[in-house]
Design a protein around this motif. Structure first.
Motif, PDB file in Angstrom:
ATOM      1  N   SER A 125      -4.488  -1.437  -6.855  1.00 27.65           N
ATOM      2  CA  SER A 125      -5.792  -1.218  -6.225  1.00 27.65           C
ATOM      3  C   SER A 125      -6.175  -2.393  -5.337  1.00 27.65           C
ATOM      4  CB  SER A 125      -6.873  -0.998  -7.279  1.00 27.65           C
ATOM      5  OG  SER A 125      -6.996  -2.149  -8.101  1.00 27.65           O
ATOM      6  N   ARG A 126      -5.513  -3.540  -5.563  1.00 27.89           N
ATOM      7  CA  ARG A 126      -5.745  -4.696  -4.711  1.00 27.89           C
ATOM      8  C   ARG A 126      -4.530  -5.602  -4.776  1.00 27.89           C
ATOM      9  NH1 ARG A 126     -10.181  -8.623  -7.725  1.00 27.89           N
ATOM     10  NH2 ARG A 126      -8.821  -9.305  -9.431  1.00 27.89           N
ATOM     11  N   TRP A 138       0.831  -1.209   0.000  1.00 27.54           N
ATOM     12  CA  TRP A 138       0.000   0.000   0.000  1.00 27.54           C
ATOM     13  C   TRP A 138       0.865   1.259   0.000  1.00 27.54           C
ATOM     14  CZ3 TRP A 138      -3.311  -2.726  -1.865  1.00 27.54           C
ATOM     15  CH2 TRP A 138      -4.023  -3.742  -1.237  1.00 27.54           C
ATOM     16  N   SER A 149      -8.674  -5.317  -1.144  1.00 27.15           N
ATOM     17  CA  SER A 149      -8.587  -4.008  -1.795  1.00 27.15           C
ATOM     18  C   SER A 149      -7.758  -3.055  -0.970  1.00 27.15           C
ATOM     19  CB  SER A 149      -9.993  -3.415  -1.972  1.00 27.15           C
ATOM     20  OG  SER A 149     -10.740  -4.216  -2.869  1.00 27.15           O
ATOM     21  N   ARG A 150      -7.177  -2.098  -1.669  1.00 25.63           N
ATOM     22  CA  ARG A 150      -6.397  -1.053  -1.009  1.00 25.63           C
ATOM     23  C   ARG A 150      -7.280  -0.342   0.007  1.00 25.63           C
ATOM     24  NH1 ARG A 150      -2.029   2.204  -1.772  1.00 25.63           N
ATOM     25  NH2 ARG A 150      -1.370   1.053  -3.626  1.00 25.63           N
ATOM     26  N   PRO A 151      -6.806  -0.171   1.223  1.00 23.95           N
ATOM     27  CA  PRO A 151      -7.587   0.560   2.218  1.00 23.95           C
ATOM     28  C   PRO A 151      -7.778   2.014   1.802  1.00 23.95           C
ATOM     29  CG  PRO A 151      -5.696  -0.528   3.230  1.00 23.95           C
ATOM     30  CD  PRO A 151      -5.549  -0.673   1.758  1.00 23.95           C
ATOM     31  N   GLU A 152      -8.860   2.597   2.173  1.00 23.85           N
ATOM     32  CA  GLU A 152      -9.161   3.991   1.834  1.00 23.85           C
ATOM     33  C   GLU A 152      -8.079   4.948   2.362  1.00 23.85           C
ATOM     34  OE1 GLU A 152     -11.639   5.196  -0.109  1.00 23.85           O
ATOM     35  OE2 GLU A 152     -12.162   3.114  -0.506  1.00 23.85           O
ATOM     36  N   THR A 153      -7.466   4.579   3.475  1.00 23.86           N
ATOM     37  CA  THR A 153      -6.467   5.466   4.096  1.00 23.86           C
ATOM     38  C   THR A 153      -5.094   5.346   3.458  1.00 23.86           C
ATOM     39  OG1 THR A 153      -5.977   3.779   5.749  1.00 23.86           O
ATOM     40  CG2 THR A 153      -7.637   5.458   6.324  1.00 23.86           C
ATOM     41  N   HIS A 202      -2.273   5.569   0.572  1.00 23.95           N
ATOM     42  CA  HIS A 202      -2.057   6.489  -0.567  1.00 23.95           C
ATOM     43  C   HIS A 202      -1.368   5.766  -1.677  1.00 23.95           C
ATOM     44  CE1 HIS A 202      -2.488   9.233   2.888  1.00 23.95           C
ATOM     45  NE2 HIS A 202      -3.261   9.835   2.028  1.00 23.95           N
TER      46      HIS A 202
END
Length: 156
Positions: free
Chosen positions: A100-101, A94, A150-154, A156
Motif C-alpha cells: 500500500s506504500r 506498484w 502511498s500507492r497511486p489510485e491508478t 493495481h
C-alpha cells in the motif's frame, strides 16, 4: 563503490571490501527470499550504482514494509540518476507488489537523500523518526528519518 568511504559515509562506518561483499550477499538474499532487490543503474554503458526495493530492516519501525533505496558512485552524483532509477523502481513496485506504500529511511543529516525522497513525492512521516539500532549512541547516523509514498489510485 560499496567500499568507497565517501559514497558510504551515510551508511557504513569504515567500509571495506568485506563490508561491500556482505552487502552484495545480503541483497542477493533479498531477491532469493523475497523476489525483490536492487538493480544495476547504468549510464552510457557504465555501472553508475544500484537502486531498487528490499524488505524494511529488522528491528526498525519499517520492518515488514517495502523499502526503496539507491546508491551511486561519485562520478554519477548530481545528474538525477537516483531520482530516475527510483521512479522506475516505484513503478515496478506498484505493478508487481500489493504494497500500500513504499518507505525509505536515511540519516537525519543526509539531506541529499531526503531531497531525492521529496522529488519522488514521498513525505516525511511525523512519527517516523527513530534511533537506528545499527549505530552507537554517539554516532550521528543513529538519528534516522522515515519517508513514505502511498500507492497511486491508478496502480493495481
Amino acid at each position: 563503490m560499496l567500499s568507497d568511504p565517501l559514497v558510504m559515509r551515510d551508511l557504513v562506518r569504515n567500509p571495506t571490501e568485506d563490508t561491500a561483499n556482505a552487502s552484495i550477499e545480503r541483497h542477493i538474499g533479498y531477491r532469493a527470499r523475497h523476489g525483490i532487490g536492487f538493480w544495476t543503474v547504468e549510464e552510457a554503458g557504465q555501472v553508475a550504482g544500484l537502486c531498487g526495493l528490499k524488505p524494511g530492516a529488522p528491528n526498525t519501525p519499517i520492518e515488514g514494509e517495502l523499502e526503496i533505496g539507491w546508491l551511486l558512485a561519485q562520478p554519477f552524483w548530481g545528474r538525477g540518476l537516483a531520482t530516475e532509477a527510483a521512479r522506475v523502481s516505484l513503478g515496478w513496485a506498484w505493478e508487481h507488489t500489493v504494497a500500500s506504500r513504499v518507505v525509505a529511511i536515511t540519516a537525519a543529516s543526509h539531506l541529499k537523500s531526503q531531497d531525492v525522497m521529496l522529488r519522488l513525492g514521498m513525505s516525511r512521516l511525523p512519527d517516523g523518526d527513530f534511533d537506528h539500532p545499527l549505530y552507537g549512541a554517539e554516532d550521528p547516523m543513529r538519528a534516522t528519518v522515515t519517508f513514505a509514498v502511498s500507492r497511486p489510485e491508478t496502480a493495481h
